[in-house]
Design a protein around this motif. Structure first.
Motif, PDB file in Angstrom:
ATOM      1  N   PHE A 137       0.833  -1.064  -0.093  1.00 56.13           N
ATOM      2  CA  PHE A 137       0.096   0.074   0.056  1.00 56.13           C
ATOM      3  C   PHE A 137       0.896   1.313  -0.145  1.00 56.13           C
ATOM      4  O   PHE A 137       1.651   1.315   1.008  1.00 56.13           O
ATOM      5  N   ASP A 138       0.674   1.905  -1.144  1.00 55.24           N
ATOM      6  CA  ASP A 138       1.582   3.293  -1.179  1.00 55.24           C
ATOM      7  C   ASP A 138       0.872   4.584  -0.865  1.00 55.24           C
ATOM      8  O   ASP A 138       0.102   4.689  -1.684  1.00 55.24           O
ATOM      9  N   HIS A 153      13.092   7.788  -5.738  1.00 53.41           N
ATOM     10  CA  HIS A 153      12.073   8.875  -5.277  1.00 53.41           C
ATOM     11  C   HIS A 153      12.493   9.302  -3.754  1.00 53.41           C
ATOM     12  O   HIS A 153      11.547   8.947  -2.974  1.00 53.41           O
ATOM     13  N   PRO A 154      13.736   9.430  -3.453  1.00 47.90           N
ATOM     14  CA  PRO A 154      13.913   9.458  -2.036  1.00 47.90           C
ATOM     15  C   PRO A 154      13.513  10.686  -1.186  1.00 47.90           C
ATOM     16  O   PRO A 154      13.350  10.659  -0.167  1.00 47.90           O
ATOM     17  N   ASP A 155      13.051  11.607  -2.514  1.00 43.83           N
ATOM     18  CA  ASP A 155      12.639  12.881  -1.671  1.00 43.83           C
ATOM     19  C   ASP A 155      11.041  12.648  -1.394  1.00 43.83           C
ATOM     20  O   ASP A 155      10.451  13.462  -0.623  1.00 43.83           O
ATOM     21  N   ARG A 156      10.453  11.640  -1.822  1.00 41.14           N
ATOM     22  CA  ARG A 156       9.031  11.259  -1.825  1.00 41.14           C
ATOM     23  C   ARG A 156       8.835  10.582  -0.582  1.00 41.14           C
ATOM     24  O   ARG A 156       7.780  10.670   0.104  1.00 41.14           O
ATOM     25  N   TYR A 157       9.534   9.481  -0.316  1.00 42.37           N
ATOM     26  CA  TYR A 157       9.408   8.519   0.645  1.00 42.37           C
ATOM     27  C   TYR A 157      10.332   8.581   1.819  1.00 42.37           C
ATOM     28  O   TYR A 157      11.368   8.816   1.765  1.00 42.37           O
ATOM     29  N   ILE A 158       9.669   8.110   3.116  1.00 47.66           N
ATOM     30  CA  ILE A 158      10.645   7.664   4.138  1.00 47.66           C
ATOM     31  C   ILE A 158      11.169   6.474   3.915  1.00 47.66           C
ATOM     32  O   ILE A 158      10.711   5.600   3.183  1.00 47.66           O
ATOM     33  N   TYR A 168       3.964  -1.280   3.560  1.00 47.84           N
ATOM     34  CA  TYR A 168       3.474   0.069   3.401  1.00 47.84           C
ATOM     35  C   TYR A 168       4.568   1.056   3.162  1.00 47.84           C
ATOM     36  O   TYR A 168       5.744   0.622   3.635  1.00 47.84           O
ATOM     37  N   LEU A 169       4.144   2.114   2.248  1.00 49.61           N
ATOM     38  CA  LEU A 169       5.237   3.125   1.890  1.00 49.61           C
ATOM     39  C   LEU A 169       4.681   4.507   2.460  1.00 49.61           C
ATOM     40  O   LEU A 169       3.466   4.370   2.171  1.00 49.61           O
TER      41      LEU A 169
END
Length: 359
Positions: free
Chosen positions: A45-46, A217-222, A238-239
């Motif tokens: 689940f993103d 996408h390191p700027d979008r995700y933990i 989960y993301l």
């Protein structure tokens, strides 16, 4: 709920820590960590992609033949309130504002995570829960005794109970669409998602997909895949672009699976491990036998009452028939008598008339 089940539940409550000693992994009676069945399914689940459309909820409702909600699935105002799963809703989407309401919301999913080593199965001494090769944590209502220890054990607070069903309540939770998985079909929620915020595949591939999205996408995700290791690992992963605690996820669970947390208690009280299942099984058997006897006595009493009512009704019917027969005979006799009297009167009047004419 029947009296015998309530009594059984009270005995279970009195048992206290004894039943905790019966904890076991969902897949087998071992304290070794379970890495999951080979090629078992998993879902990602993103929350970065999710738009909160509730199509997944609608699909879940449809494929599981659940009752329609009071408010339709296209009514997105329900997202204004924090919700949890219920007996008639196996999964829900909640809306969060981690960056303040002046910024766009973030959506999170709540539902069974289908742990690799489920706490619900570990706590269930009658083995109503099991980890299937499809990855689903399945539930067998035919052996469930309604103790609800699974509800207490689940760290994600997922299982719910059908309190409104007095005679045969059940535990309710996401089924991972187990029957569909066995047929090679996608889970309903995954199939119904229009944005691909839900992705299905093998657990190994899903984890690789999640990590690749983080890398790209390191700027979008933990930089963390929630569920990869939490509580020994889960089949739902989960993301998120914000800390997971801000989208309804616990971050205090650690990586130790539930059965391992109970292994110390198992070693400390071996006599309980040996005797408690026998005791509880005996209590349950006696309770079910009493319930069966009470049911048979009730059925016999009802049958006797029906038989008595039938006999009384037949007697009344016979009396009514006899009365009707006598009334009919009396009416016929009266009619014949009247007809004879009328005929005699007419004959007398005719005789008088003949006499008058002759004279």
């Amino acid at each position: 709920m029947s009296i015998s089940r309530r009594r059984f539940l009270s005995w279970m409550g009195a048992a206290g820590a004894g039943t905790a000693a019966l904890a076991r992994p969902g897949h087998s009676a071992t304290t070794q960590h379970f890495e999951g069945y080979a090629d078992a399914g998993a879902v990602l689940f993103d929350s970065v992609i999710c738009i909160g459309c509730r199509r997944c909820e609608a699909a879940c409702n449809q494929v599981n033949d659940l009752p329609a909600p009071e408010r339709p699935f296209d009514d997105l105002t329900v997202l204004d309130e924090r919700r949890r799963t219920h007996w008639d809703s196996y999964m829900v989407i909640n809306k969060y504002y981690p960056n303040g309401k002046e910024n766009p919301p973030v959506y999170g999913r709540m539902g069974c995570n289908h742990c690799l080593e489920p706490a619900c199965a570990s706590a269930c001494f009658v083995r109503a829960f099991d980890k299937a090769p499809t990855a689903a944590v399945t539930y067998d209502e035919t052996v469930c005794v309604g103790c609800r220890y699974c509800m207490v054990a689940c760290p994600f607070e997922i299982p719910t109970y059908e309190y409104h069903k007095v005679i045969s309540p059940r535990i309710s939770k996401c089924t991972f669409c187990h029957p569909r998985l066995e047929k090679g079909l996608l889970p309903g929620c995954v199939e119904g998602c229009p944005t691909e915020a839900l992705t299905f595949g093998t657990r190994e591939d899903i984890i690789a997909t999640a990590k690749e999205r983080i890398r790209r996408h390191p700027d979008r995700y933990i930089d963390h895949v929630y569920g990869e290791k939490e509580m020994g690992g889960t089949s739902w992963l989960y993301l998120s672009g914000v800390p997971f605690s801000q989208v309804g996820k616990r971050e205090d669970l650690g990586y130790i699976a539930a059965p391992k947390l109970t292994s110390g208690a198992l070693a400390a009280v071996p006599i309980v491990v040996g005797l408690w299942p026998v005791l509880l099984t005996g209590i349950y058997a006696v309770s079910k036998r009493r319930e069966k006897i009470a049911k048979e006595e009730k059925e016999n009493a009802v049958a006797q009452a029906i038989s008595a009512e039938k006999a009384e009704a037949e007697a009344k019917l016979t009396q009514e028939k006899e009365k009707a027969k006598k009334d009919k005979e009396a009416a016929v006799e009266k009619a014949v008598k009247k007809a004879l009297e009328d005929a005699a009167k007419e004959a007398e009047e005719a005789g008088k008339k003949d006499s008058e004419e002759e004279s």
